[in-house]
Design an enzyme around this catalytic site. Structure first.
Site, mmCIF file in Angstrom:
data_model
loop_
_atom_site.group_PDB
_atom_site.id
_atom_site.type_symbol
_atom_site.label_atom_id
_atom_site.label_comp_id
_atom_site.label_asym_id
_atom_site.label_seq_id
_atom_site.Cartn_x
_atom_site.Cartn_y
_atom_site.Cartn_z
ATOM 1 C CB THR A 149 84.755 11.458 -43.232
ATOM 2 O OG1 THR A 149 85.123 10.900 -44.501
ATOM 3 C CG2 THR A 149 83.695 12.525 -43.439
ATOM 4 C CD GLN A 183 85.856 11.145 -48.305
ATOM 5 O OE1 GLN A 183 87.066 11.343 -48.295
ATOM 6 N NE2 GLN A 183 85.311 10.012 -48.701
ATOM 7 C CG ASP A 206 81.357 13.405 -46.972
ATOM 8 O OD1 ASP A 206 80.580 13.333 -47.936
ATOM 9 O OD2 ASP A 206 82.000 12.448 -46.545
ATOM 10 C CG ASP A 227 77.397 11.735 -50.812
ATOM 11 O OD1 ASP A 227 76.379 11.713 -51.529
ATOM 12 O OD2 ASP A 227 78.303 10.884 -50.892
ATOM 13 N NE ARG A 283 76.046 9.359 -53.422
ATOM 14 C CZ ARG A 283 77.284 8.973 -53.772
ATOM 15 N NH1 ARG A 283 77.469 8.229 -54.848
ATOM 16 N NH2 ARG A 283 78.322 9.332 -53.028
ATOM 17 C CD1 TRP A 285 76.736 5.112 -45.922
ATOM 18 C CD2 TRP A 285 76.642 7.174 -45.067
ATOM 19 N NE1 TRP A 285 77.833 5.271 -45.122
ATOM 20 C CE2 TRP A 285 77.806 6.532 -44.580
ATOM 21 C CE3 TRP A 285 76.368 8.478 -44.658
ATOM 22 C CZ2 TRP A 285 78.692 7.149 -43.703
ATOM 23 C CZ3 TRP A 285 77.247 9.095 -43.791
ATOM 24 C CH2 TRP A 285 78.393 8.449 -43.319
#
Length: 365
Positions: A149, A183, A206, A227, A283, A285
């Site tokens: 990523t 991602q 992402d 995300d 979320r 992480w």
């Protein structure tokens, strides 16, 4: 007589020296007016986000303090990376890179040893200067291993006191639901201090890797599915539009914070949430993920529970997820997870002001 001649010569030479010094000082004044010597004043101001476009068009700038990017060859560089490469290493002056309208298909790195850089696009035309690429995390890198990523970023900013306005950062990879290695980061920010004003950040999974540092996003548009704002930075998002393009399920933010002493978090103030799908507000992480929404207007796309512990039940006790006086169909807290918080003004206030990101120390707005 000889004395008079000597005095006259001395006077003449003094006049020349005086005129030279005067011209030199005038040149320095013009140089600093356009380029902006920091003189130890490490901050970002509105002036750092402005370029006199009329002066550029009339070619009066003489290349002082402004590097022009024009893919048609009428500037100093045809590429954005080429312009960054022209900035001196360890520079102590603000350098503005003016990007003419166009689609710039390239990956760009603004390295740590080139601070005080501004990306400036055409005024009131955020969509006209687009930096785009299509790397995803599963793509093979130069050594035959997946990029991951982090290295999928179209634009990566590692330099301090970076700022940008009227530019679009895009990763054109379209993540598919349930797909692996999809991602694709449009913008990665590792800058200790950075500001983004009226920029667009487009992707799907992402999209914005807000990785580390203190950052200010003002009136930006950030788009994605899953995300699409993620990382471990300490950032204030004010009056931004968070645009979901999810077909089914997705999530707006995923903040990474592993310890209660980590000075980081995402704070969204006065933002609007629009789009498609059914999305989480955030979320967890990391065990101590911290995300706060204050005075935001939320469309009905928000999943009623709104928050996810990412299949780590212990994070219900440690994650800091809160909302303060949000409005819209998605702001109904009747079915929120019980471990999220409805904040009082006193609890929300530290997250609502620029002091949250120590902005009084490095922002002059």
């Amino acid at each position: 007589m000889m004395m008079m001649i000597m005095m006259k010569g001395l006077y003449s030479r003094s006049s020349v020296v005086f005129m030279f010094v005067l011209v030199f000082l005038m040149w320095v004044h013009v140089d600093l007016a356009e380029g902006g010597d920091t003189n130890g004043l490490d901050y970002i101001s509105w002036e750092d986000l402005q370029v006199d476009e009329q002066r550029l068009a009339l070619k009066y700038n003489n290349g002082v303090g402004v590097i022009i990017v024009d893919q048609n060859g009428k500037g100093h560089s045809k590429t954005v990376q080429g312009a960054v490469d022209l900035v001196p290493v360890n520079n102590r002056q603000r350098v503005k890179i003016f990007i003419y309208p166009g689609i710039y298909r390239e990956k760009v790195l603004v390295p740590v040893n080139k601070p005080y850089i501004s990306f400036v696009g055409k005024r009131n035309a955020t969509a006209s200067a687009i930096i785009t690429w299509n790397s995803k995390s599963s793509d093979k890198g130069p050594h035959g291993r997946p990029l991951g990523t982090y290295d999928s970023a179209t634009v990566a900013v590692d330099s301090n006191f970076f700022c940008a306005t009227e530019v679009t950062f895009e990763n054109s990879v379209v993540a598919t639901p349930g797909g692996k290695g999809m991602q694709g980061v449009a913008l990665r920010v590792n800058s200790p201090k950075a500001m983004f004003y009226r920029v667009r950040i487009k992707g799907t999974q992402d999209t914005l890797l807000d990785n580390m540092g203190n950052h200010y996003f003002l009136k930006c548009r950030i788009q994605g599915k899953v995300d699409f704002i993620c990382g471990g930075a300490k950032s204030l998002y004010e009056k931004c539009r968070l645009q979901s393009v999810a077909e089914n399920y997705g999530a707006i933010a995923a903040h990474h914070r592993n310890k209660p002493t980590d000075d980081s978090g995402f704070s969204f103030v006065g933002c609007t949430i629009r789009g498609t799908g059914n999305v989480y507000l955030g979320r967890a992480w990391g065990d101590y993920s911290r995300i706060i929404y204050s005075n935001c207007n939320m469309d009905g796309i928000i999943i009623p529970a709104a928050w996810s512990e990412w299949n780590h039940p212990n994070r219900k006790k440690t994650a800091v997820f809160g909302e303060y006086q949000c409005t819209g169909r998605g702001a109904d807290r009747r079915h929120r997870v019980p471990w999220s918080k409805s904040l009082s003004y006193a609890e929300a206030r530290p997250f609502m002001e620029k002091s949250f990101i120590d902005g009084d120390q490095w922002l002059r707005l």
